[in-house]
Every structure is written in C-alpha cells, then in structure tokens.
Design a protein around this motif. Structure first.
Motif, mmCIF file in Angstrom:
data_model
loop_
_atom_site.group_PDB
_atom_site.id
_atom_site.type_symbol
_atom_site.label_atom_id
_atom_site.label_comp_id
_atom_site.label_asym_id
_atom_site.label_seq_id
_atom_site.Cartn_x
_atom_site.Cartn_y
_atom_site.Cartn_z
ATOM 1 N N GLU A 175 -5.662 13.469 20.812
ATOM 2 C CA GLU A 175 -5.467 14.917 20.747
ATOM 3 C C GLU A 175 -6.197 15.514 19.556
ATOM 4 O O GLU A 175 -6.823 16.571 19.654
ATOM 5 C CB GLU A 175 -3.977 15.243 20.675
ATOM 6 C CG GLU A 175 -3.230 14.981 21.958
ATOM 7 C CD GLU A 175 -1.722 15.097 21.798
ATOM 8 O OE1 GLU A 175 -1.228 15.297 20.656
ATOM 9 O OE2 GLU A 175 -1.024 14.976 22.829
ATOM 10 N N THR A 176 -6.141 14.852 18.418
ATOM 11 C CA THR A 176 -6.827 15.340 17.214
ATOM 12 C C THR A 176 -8.339 15.304 17.421
ATOM 13 O O THR A 176 -9.041 16.255 17.052
ATOM 14 C CB THR A 176 -6.428 14.510 15.980
ATOM 15 O OG1 THR A 176 -5.004 14.561 15.836
ATOM 16 C CG2 THR A 176 -7.079 15.041 14.721
ATOM 17 N N ARG A 196 -9.267 18.177 19.641
ATOM 18 C CA ARG A 196 -9.256 19.448 18.907
ATOM 19 C C ARG A 196 -10.496 19.575 18.027
ATOM 20 O O ARG A 196 -11.087 20.649 17.922
ATOM 21 C CB ARG A 196 -7.998 19.578 18.062
ATOM 22 C CG ARG A 196 -6.797 19.999 18.877
ATOM 23 C CD ARG A 196 -5.661 20.370 17.982
ATOM 24 N NE ARG A 196 -5.359 19.236 17.110
ATOM 25 C CZ ARG A 196 -4.190 18.994 16.559
ATOM 26 N NH1 ARG A 196 -3.200 19.822 16.729
ATOM 27 N NH2 ARG A 196 -3.998 17.937 15.797
ATOM 28 N N SER A 211 -13.484 22.412 18.441
ATOM 29 C CA SER A 211 -13.671 23.452 17.422
ATOM 30 C C SER A 211 -15.163 23.714 17.254
ATOM 31 O O SER A 211 -15.980 22.813 17.353
ATOM 32 C CB SER A 211 -13.036 23.040 16.099
ATOM 33 O OG SER A 211 -13.754 21.976 15.528
ATOM 34 N N LEU A 235 -9.450 18.886 10.183
ATOM 35 C CA LEU A 235 -9.299 18.109 11.416
ATOM 36 C C LEU A 235 -9.946 16.729 11.285
ATOM 37 O O LEU A 235 -9.413 15.734 11.777
ATOM 38 C CB LEU A 235 -9.900 18.864 12.605
ATOM 39 C CG LEU A 235 -9.037 19.952 13.210
ATOM 40 C CD1 LEU A 235 -9.809 20.715 14.291
ATOM 41 C CD2 LEU A 235 -7.760 19.384 13.792
#
Length: 144
Positions: free
Chosen positions: A41-42, A45, A49, A70
């Motif tokens: 998930e990280t 993300r 971005s 992040l």
C-alpha cells in the motif's frame, strides 16, 4: 489387560507444545501478510504521488517532502516485512521441532500398542492351548 503407554503424559505435553507452536506460526504468518500488505500500500501511494505540474515553489516543496516521507515510510515498511519474515522462519523451525518430538513419541506409542496386542494374542493362545490340553481325547466311537 492392556498396559497404558508409559510416556502418555509426555506425549500429551509435547502435543500441547506442538499446538502452541502451530498457533504461534499461524500468528507470525498473519503478521507477515499484514506487513507485506502495508508495504504494498505504501509503495502504491508513493508510485501514485506526482509532482505538481503548475504551481508555486511552496507546492513543489510540499510535494517533495511528501514523497520523501512516503519513501522513508516505505523503507520502514520493508524493514518490518524482513522482521516478520524472520519471525515466521523462526516459528516454522520451532513448530517443525515440536512436530518431530511428537512424532517420535507417537512412533514409540505405536510400537508399544503393537507389542501389547502381540502379548495379548500370545496370552489368548496359551489359554486356548491349555483348554485344548485338558479335553479328554475322543475316540472314533464317540464321534459316531
């Protein structure tokens, strides 16, 4: 009369230890899966971005700081995954050891049970032989 397996108590204790090791392994696997999910998930993300196309310098700095945060979080998540994998391996080794100990005692119990059954069969055969030896011999006239 059948004798109980002399190591039955130890076998029960080892079986409980194996069950505990299996539960700890299952928990470690769930924690590893959760850590891997958080890392994915990280990473998603971070991949999603983007830098602002148009904007002022402050927006650009905010985007850079966000991506850096992040990135640091992703590094942290990957370390968590490594730790969870190591814990899973340790728990797997512990469960395997516990299972081997239980299996060794189970084999001893199986041998004990086989020996008991053989002894019971021998005792029964001795009784039958003794009964057969007590009968008076029959003559051909008695058979007719």
């Amino acid at each position: 009369m059948t004798r109980i397996f002399p190591l039955a108590g130890l076998l029960r204790l080892r079986a409980l230890a194996e069950d505990q090791a299996a539960a700890e392994l299952a928990l470690a696997r769930r924690e590893q899966a959760a850590a891997e999910r958080r890392a994915r998930e990280t990473a998603d993300r971070l991949a999603g971005s983007s830098m602002p196309v148009v904007g002022d310098r402050l927006a650009w700095h905010a985007a850079v700081a966000g991506r850096a945060a992040l990135g640091a979080l992703l590094t942290e998540r990957r370390v968590e995954v490594g730790g969870a994998e190591a814990l899973t391996v340790d728990r797997s080794v512990a469960w395997t050891d516990a299972r081997q100990q239980v299996r060794a005692l189970e084999r001893l119990e199986e041998r004990h049970d086989e020996a008991e059954r053989a002894e019971e069969a021998r005792a029964e055969q001795r009784v039958l032989d003794e009964i057969a030896g007590r009968r008076p011999p029959t003559t051909p006239e008695q058979d007719a």
